[in-house]
Design a protein around this motif. Sequence first.
Motif, PDB file in Angstrom:
ATOM      1  N   ASP A   1      -4.338   3.301  -8.605  1.00 41.54           N
ATOM      2  CA  ASP A   1      -4.473   4.588  -7.918  1.00 41.54           C
ATOM      3  C   ASP A   1      -5.936   4.999  -7.970  1.00 41.54           C
ATOM      4  O   ASP A   1      -6.787   4.225  -8.384  1.00 41.54           O
ATOM      5  CB  ASP A   1      -3.529   5.652  -8.479  1.00 41.54           C
ATOM      6  CG  ASP A   1      -3.839   6.096  -9.901  1.00 41.54           C
ATOM      7  OD1 ASP A   1      -5.008   6.017 -10.330  1.00 41.54           O
ATOM      8  OD2 ASP A   1      -2.911   6.559 -10.590  1.00 41.54           O
ATOM      9  N   ALA A   2      -6.227   6.192  -7.568  1.00 39.88           N
ATOM     10  CA  ALA A   2      -7.618   6.642  -7.465  1.00 39.88           C
ATOM     11  C   ALA A   2      -8.318   6.725  -8.816  1.00 39.88           C
ATOM     12  O   ALA A   2      -9.545   6.746  -8.873  1.00 39.88           O
ATOM     13  CB  ALA A   2      -7.667   8.001  -6.778  1.00 39.88           C
TER      14      ALA A   2
ATOM     15  N   LEU B   1      -0.599  -1.801 -10.801  1.00 34.60           N
ATOM     16  CA  LEU B   1      -0.582  -0.528 -10.086  1.00 34.60           C
ATOM     17  C   LEU B   1      -2.000   0.000 -10.031  1.00 34.60           C
ATOM     18  O   LEU B   1      -2.694   0.024 -11.050  1.00 34.60           O
ATOM     19  CB  LEU B   1       0.293   0.491 -10.824  1.00 34.60           C
ATOM     20  CG  LEU B   1       1.796   0.346 -10.673  1.00 34.60           C
ATOM     21  CD1 LEU B   1       2.516   1.271 -11.645  1.00 34.60           C
ATOM     22  CD2 LEU B   1       2.226   0.645  -9.261  1.00 34.60           C
TER      23      LEU B   1
ATOM     24  N   LYS C   1       0.112   7.233  -2.686  1.00 35.38           N
ATOM     25  CA  LYS C   1      -0.707   7.661  -3.827  1.00 35.38           C
ATOM     26  C   LYS C   1      -1.176   6.510  -4.701  1.00 35.38           C
ATOM     27  O   LYS C   1      -2.117   6.651  -5.467  1.00 35.38           O
ATOM     28  CB  LYS C   1       0.067   8.665  -4.685  1.00 35.38           C
ATOM     29  CG  LYS C   1       0.334   9.959  -3.956  1.00 35.38           C
ATOM     30  CD  LYS C   1       0.973  10.967  -4.862  1.00 35.38           C
ATOM     31  CE  LYS C   1       1.206  12.255  -4.085  1.00 35.38           C
ATOM     32  NZ  LYS C   1       1.686  13.307  -4.933  1.00 35.38           N
ATOM     33  N   GLU C   2      -0.490   5.368  -4.624  1.00 33.59           N
ATOM     34  CA  GLU C   2      -0.884   4.206  -5.414  1.00 33.59           C
ATOM     35  C   GLU C   2      -0.490   2.936  -4.682  1.00 33.59           C
ATOM     36  O   GLU C   2       0.405   2.947  -3.846  1.00 33.59           O
ATOM     37  CB  GLU C   2      -0.268   4.252  -6.819  1.00 33.59           C
ATOM     38  CG  GLU C   2       1.240   4.148  -6.844  1.00 33.59           C
ATOM     39  CD  GLU C   2       1.830   4.302  -8.234  1.00 33.59           C
ATOM     40  OE1 GLU C   2       1.137   4.766  -9.153  1.00 33.59           O
ATOM     41  OE2 GLU C   2       3.000   3.951  -8.390  1.00 33.59           O
ATOM     42  N   ASP C   3      -1.193   1.868  -5.003  1.00 33.56           N
ATOM     43  CA  ASP C   3      -0.897   0.563  -4.419  1.00 33.56           C
ATOM     44  C   ASP C   3      -0.282  -0.316  -5.498  1.00 33.56           C
ATOM     45  O   ASP C   3      -0.577  -0.161  -6.690  1.00 33.56           O
ATOM     46  CB  ASP C   3      -2.165  -0.094  -3.887  1.00 33.56           C
ATOM     47  CG  ASP C   3      -2.787   0.684  -2.741  1.00 33.56           C
ATOM     48  OD1 ASP C   3      -2.095   1.522  -2.137  1.00 33.56           O
ATOM     49  OD2 ASP C   3      -3.974   0.451  -2.451  1.00 33.56           O
TER      50      ASP C   3
ATOM     51  N   GLU D   1       0.853  -1.182   0.000  1.00 29.70           N
ATOM     52  CA  GLU D   1       0.000   0.000   0.000  1.00 29.70           C
ATOM     53  C   GLU D   1       0.889   1.231   0.000  1.00 29.70           C
ATOM     54  O   GLU D   1       1.783   1.372   0.835  1.00 29.70           O
ATOM     55  CB  GLU D   1      -0.902  -0.012   1.232  1.00 29.70           C
ATOM     56  CG  GLU D   1      -1.942   1.073   1.208  1.00 29.70           C
ATOM     57  CD  GLU D   1      -2.943   0.932   2.336  1.00 29.70           C
ATOM     58  OE1 GLU D   1      -3.500   1.954   2.741  1.00 29.70           O
ATOM     59  OE2 GLU D   1      -3.165  -0.202   2.810  1.00 29.70           O
TER      60      GLU D   1
END
Length: 102
Positions: free
Chosen positions: A28-29, A26, A10-12, A7
């Motif tokens: 992200d939101a 990858l 800004k990104e997992d 985690e």
Amino acid sequence: MECTYEEGEKEDLLTFTRSGVKGTLLVDAHQFEMKAQLGFLFGAFKDRIEAEIGEQLDALLNAPHPGARKPAAGKKKPAAEADAAKPAPKTTAKPAAKARKA
């Protein structure tokens, strides 16, 4: 398949590996980015694997939220509520599956 999940702020990052396949996902939101290296045998099925991943992600992203309440039958929502209840635009993740050359 072995997976590791990290985690980030800004990104997992999900890293996966098994015989004949290794890669990363990858998240992200706003998007998913998948990169996979396929071994010789899986490389023959690259197009089908890519299509199946896209179909599965579309189904998951468009599924109703488990805690969402359904409106009562016969009642209409005010216009402002109806617009807010519209699902987000369809997001299609296109994984970049690459065949490994022998």
